[in-house]
Write a protein that holds these residues in place. Structure first.
Motif, PDB file in Angstrom:
ATOM      1  N   LYS A 192       0.835  -1.183   0.000  1.00 56.03           N
ATOM      2  CA  LYS A 192       0.000   0.000   0.000  1.00 56.03           C
ATOM      3  C   LYS A 192       0.876   1.242   0.000  1.00 56.03           C
ATOM      4  O   LYS A 192       1.784   1.380   0.818  1.00 56.03           O
ATOM      5  N   LYS A 193       0.652   2.140  -0.944  1.00 53.08           N
ATOM      6  CA  LYS A 193       1.368   3.403  -1.016  1.00 53.08           C
ATOM      7  C   LYS A 193       0.400   4.551  -0.808  1.00 53.08           C
ATOM      8  O   LYS A 193      -0.714   4.542  -1.332  1.00 53.08           O
ATOM      9  N   ARG A 194       0.866   5.536  -0.049  1.00 52.53           N
ATOM     10  CA  ARG A 194       0.011   6.695   0.225  1.00 52.53           C
ATOM     11  C   ARG A 194       0.217   7.764  -0.838  1.00 52.53           C
ATOM     12  O   ARG A 194       1.342   8.124  -1.147  1.00 52.53           O
ATOM     13  N   ALA A 195      -0.860   8.274  -1.389  1.00 52.46           N
ATOM     14  CA  ALA A 195      -0.761   9.368  -2.353  1.00 52.46           C
ATOM     15  C   ALA A 195      -0.775  10.711  -1.654  1.00 52.46           C
ATOM     16  O   ALA A 195      -0.349  11.713  -2.196  1.00 52.46           O
ATOM     17  N   THR A 196      -1.273  10.738  -0.427  1.00 52.37           N
ATOM     18  CA  THR A 196      -1.345  11.971   0.352  1.00 52.37           C
ATOM     19  C   THR A 196      -0.284  11.950   1.436  1.00 52.37           C
ATOM     20  O   THR A 196      -0.133  10.952   2.144  1.00 52.37           O
TER      21      THR A 196
END
Length: 485
Positions: free
Chosen positions: A121-125
């Motif tokens: 899971k990668k955070r865009a924010t």
């Protein structure tokens, strides 16, 4: 349609940053050099210097070369306030977090993907949190992430990036010259390598298998809380594979007590860093810097010595600096008298650690043993501050970049100076003129000295005529026919 959206988003982010953080006096600077780059690059340079990049653990998994989102906000906020980019106005933490979001949008760094229920899971924010991990992107990745050639704010042009790097190097050397007595540091200013370059080192490679072995006999929470083991395993990442294999094979033979495990790891580290052929990590090739720092310590000037060490480390390559940082952290932890005794014969962990690792830190062939010991112990005691950038250097660099923005000569010296800078041609002309004046004065002294006998005066005038006939002729002029030489 993805590319246009990316471009417009990044451009708007950059515009917000430029408008929000333009320092006083920089408005209306269209067409001048470094107009947009100065603020942007100074924030990013400071971010690189202030956040602690290291391997971090999240949900019992390791992620290499990371920093925390909260640390990034702390660094950016402190830099904005210190540099007064917003004048004297109060800067809320949320504004610094929005700036970090703009930096992430511009591909200065990226969120580190973490595994959640087996899925990455990668955070865009961007998140201002001690649980969010981020990693700097190198120049190549930043370039590929920007196919439209949009200015990403850090390396907008190779020449500008080179100038900023050169400013940091020059101002570091200038500040060193103010702290300690040094010869000309042309080799440092030119960025020349050490005459004894260290061998190619291993990269910062995570060793998950080793962590698993350590976790096998210990509670994960207590393992994370054990600073000794954490610092030791960080150092193992720079060791050759064979030595790490030796540690892995020896761990199952250790008892349930951690002391035996720690002695095993300590022995391997001491073996590696105690080898005579191991180059010192404090690898700056100008010996006078180390000598000057040791003199400051001998004279009790500890604050100046710490700043000089910080500047010296700033001149080192990033790899040896990171390895030295990890080793000093481990040494400081192992030197604690409350920790496991690391040597059976040497009383006291502090002296045992100093003796085992001194040769791997500073080159001692030309420095007295007492001074080497003093420097090593000082580095151990100040390991958490030695790798910070001193405020004096920040001020020098800011003044230099500000003068460049205003269109001044980039070669002009800002800050404290001890002499006036002149060109090479002016220097040559000055030397010639001064030499001529001194020779003229010497000839006049010989000619007008009434205490000299006629024979002695004739001998001296003859010697002068042979060496400098043009000055001799100019001095006597029409009287030269009456001079007996």
């Amino acid at each position: 349609n993805r590319a246009p959206r990316f471009t417009s988003t990044t451009a708007r982010a950059r515009a917000r940053v430029d408008a929000m953080h333009r320092p006083p006096g920089t408005q209306g600077m269209a067409g001048k050099p470094f107009r947009a780059t100065y603020i942007w690059s100074s924030i990013i340079t400071n971010l690189h210097a202030r956040v602690e990049v290291k391997r971090r653990r999240h949900n019992l998994k390791s992620y290499h070369d990371c920093f925390l989102g909260s640390e990034a906000v702390d660094a950016v906020l402190a830099h904005i306030i210190q540099s007064k980019f917003c004048g004297d106005a109060e800067v809320p933490r949320a504004k610094a977090a929005r700036l970090c979001q703009a930096l992430m949008d511009s591909r200065v760094f990226e969120a580190v993907g973490t595994n959640v229920f087996g899925k990455e899971k990668k955070r865009a924010t961007f998140e201002d949190s001690s649980c969010s991990l981020y990693r700097f992107l190198d120049a190549q990745k930043r370039g590929t992430a920007n196919p439209d050639g949009l200015d990403n704010g850090y390396h907008t042009s190779t020449s500008e990036g080179n100038v900023v790097d050169e400013v940091w190097r020059q101002q570091t050397v200038l500040r060193l010259l103010q702290l300690i007595e040094l010869p000309l540091l042309e080799s440092l200013l030119d960025g020349k390598e050490s005459p004894r370059p260290p061998p190619a080192r291993h990269g910062q490679r995570p060793r998950p298998a080793l962590y698993q072995q350590l976790r096998g006999s210990r509670d994960p929470q207590s393992l994370r809380a054990d600073n000794w083991l954490s610092a030791a395993v960080d150092c193992l990442e720079f060791l050759p594979d064979q030595l790490v294999v030796d540690v892995s094979r020896g761990l199952p033979k250790c008892s349930d007590e951690s002391d035996q495990c720690k002695r095993l790891i300590y022995g391997v580290l001491a073996q590696h860093y105690g080898e005579p052929q191991h180059p010192p990590l404090l690898s700056n090739h100008v010996f006078d810097i180390h000598s000057g720092i040791s003199e400051l310590l001998v004279n009790g000037k500890r604050e100046q010595a710490l700043e000089a060490l910080q500047l010296c480390l700033k001149l080192q390559d990033s790899r040896s600096r990171e390895e030295l940082r990890r080793l000093l952290r481990f040494m400081a932890t192992a030197a604690d008298p409350q920790e496991v005794r690391v040597h059976k014969e040497v009383s006291g962990n502090r002296m045992a650690v100093k003796r085992a690792f001194s040769s791997a830190i500073v080159y001692s062939a030309r420095l007295a043993k007492g001074k080497v010991d003093l420097m090593v112990l000082f580095l151990m005691d100040n390991h958490s501050d030695a790798f910070k950038i001193p405020g004096s250097l920040h001020r020098l660099v800011s003044e230099k970049l500000a003068s460049i923005i205003k269109g001044k000569d980039p070669n002009s010296v800002t800050g404290t100076t001890f002499c006036q800078r002149i060109s090479g041609q002016a220097y040559t002309e000055t030397v010639q003129e001064t030499t001529k004046e001194e020779l003229w004065a010497l000839l006049k002294t010989i000619h007008e000295n009434a205490k000299l006998s006629v024979k002695e005066k004739k001998r001296l005038l003859g010697q002068f005529y042979k060496g400098h006939p043009e000055i001799f002729v100019q001095y006597f002029g029409t009287r030269i026919a009456s001079v007996d030489v």
